[in-house]
Design a protein around this motif. Structure first.
Motif, PDB file in Angstrom:
ATOM      1  N   ASP A 162     -20.332   7.635   2.997  1.00 49.94           N
ATOM      2  CA  ASP A 162     -19.884   6.743   4.075  1.00 49.94           C
ATOM      3  C   ASP A 162     -20.770   6.876   5.307  1.00 49.94           C
ATOM      4  O   ASP A 162     -21.112   5.880   5.953  1.00 49.94           O
ATOM      5  N   GLN A 179     -16.502   9.571  -9.555  1.00 51.08           N
ATOM      6  CA  GLN A 179     -15.085   9.747  -9.244  1.00 51.08           C
ATOM      7  C   GLN A 179     -14.231   9.540 -10.496  1.00 51.08           C
ATOM      8  O   GLN A 179     -13.251  10.236 -10.709  1.00 51.08           O
ATOM      9  N   TYR A 200     -15.319  16.787  -8.443  1.00 54.15           N
ATOM     10  CA  TYR A 200     -15.897  15.838  -7.499  1.00 54.15           C
ATOM     11  C   TYR A 200     -15.706  16.407  -6.090  1.00 54.15           C
ATOM     12  O   TYR A 200     -14.574  16.520  -5.625  1.00 54.15           O
ATOM     13  N   PRO A 201     -16.802  16.797  -5.429  1.00 55.12           N
ATOM     14  CA  PRO A 201     -16.662  17.422  -4.107  1.00 55.12           C
ATOM     15  C   PRO A 201     -16.087  16.444  -3.081  1.00 55.12           C
ATOM     16  O   PRO A 201     -16.553  15.308  -2.985  1.00 55.12           O
ATOM     17  N   PRO A 202     -15.102  16.855  -2.318  1.00 56.01           N
ATOM     18  CA  PRO A 202     -14.471  15.953  -1.353  1.00 56.01           C
ATOM     19  C   PRO A 202     -15.418  15.507  -0.240  1.00 56.01           C
ATOM     20  O   PRO A 202     -15.248  14.432   0.314  1.00 56.01           O
ATOM     21  N   ASN A 203     -16.429  16.292   0.048  1.00 56.55           N
ATOM     22  CA  ASN A 203     -17.347  15.922   1.120  1.00 56.55           C
ATOM     23  C   ASN A 203     -18.328  14.830   0.710  1.00 56.55           C
ATOM     24  O   ASN A 203     -18.981  14.229   1.553  1.00 56.55           O
ATOM     25  N   GLN A 238     -21.101   6.628  -7.034  1.00 49.46           N
ATOM     26  CA  GLN A 238     -19.910   7.260  -6.454  1.00 49.46           C
ATOM     27  C   GLN A 238     -18.689   6.934  -7.302  1.00 49.46           C
ATOM     28  O   GLN A 238     -17.912   7.823  -7.664  1.00 49.46           O
ATOM     29  N   ASP A 246     -17.763  11.782  -0.553  1.00 49.78           N
ATOM     30  CA  ASP A 246     -17.365  10.470  -0.021  1.00 49.78           C
ATOM     31  C   ASP A 246     -17.751  10.349   1.452  1.00 49.78           C
ATOM     32  O   ASP A 246     -18.263   9.321   1.880  1.00 49.78           O
ATOM     33  N   ARG A 247     -17.519  11.409   2.199  1.00 50.76           N
ATOM     34  CA  ARG A 247     -17.863  11.406   3.621  1.00 50.76           C
ATOM     35  C   ARG A 247     -19.371  11.246   3.808  1.00 50.76           C
ATOM     36  O   ARG A 247     -19.823  10.479   4.658  1.00 50.76           O
ATOM     37  N   GLU A 268     -26.164  16.497  -4.798  1.00 51.24           N
ATOM     38  CA  GLU A 268     -24.744  16.710  -5.116  1.00 51.24           C
ATOM     39  C   GLU A 268     -24.394  16.076  -6.462  1.00 51.24           C
ATOM     40  O   GLU A 268     -23.671  16.669  -7.257  1.00 51.24           O
TER      41      GLU A 268
END
Length: 140
Positions: free
Chosen positions: A48, A33, A39-42, A29, A44-45, A109
């Motif tokens: 997590d 980054q 870098y798809p914003p989803n 990750q 990180d979600r 991803e």
């Protein structure tokens, strides 16, 4: 009883695997980054969420190991007690497998990011090789 030892060993191996997998995901990750063009914003979600799921699973594995230790110490190999412990083991293992499916989505991803970065890199090489040249002045 050897079945208890086998269950405890498999649970301990799963805990170790979860720890190693999460460390690897976090390193990846950070690397993506820092270095990728997209870098798809989803992502990180998603990471997590998997981390929270695996944290809960780790606690459940540890509780099961403690319960199996208690069964072993007491020597109470009652069929009902063993059936519940084995049932809990299977439930946790199924959740673990579902968590691994989520990790697979994350790896997909990461692969997509690699593909986009590679395509952009190749496009920039193409533009350097065949892009605007000094001959443009001839067309003006």
């Amino acid at each position: 009883m050897t079945q208890i030892k086998r269950l405890k060993t498999q649970a301990a191996d799963a805990i170790e695997g979860i720890d190693s997998l999460m460390k690897s995901l976090r390193v990846s990750q950070q690397m993506y980054q820092d270095s990728s063009t997209i870098y798809p914003p989803n992502l990180d979600r998603m990471i997590d969420e998997v981390g929270r799921d695996f944290s809960c699973l780790t606690r459940r594995w540890r509780l099961l190991i403690t319960r199996l230790d208690d069964i072993e110490k007491q020597g109470d190999y009652n069929a009902d007690i063993m059936a519940r412990a084995i049932g809990d083991f299977r439930d946790i293992r199924m959740l673990y497998i579902q968590g691994l499916a989520k990790v697979d989505e994350i790896l997909f991803e990461f692969q997509a990011i690699d593909d986009v970065d590679r395509a952009l890199f190749q496009e920039s090489d193409f533009l350097e090789d065949f892009g605007p040249s000094d001959d443009e002045e001839l067309y003006e």
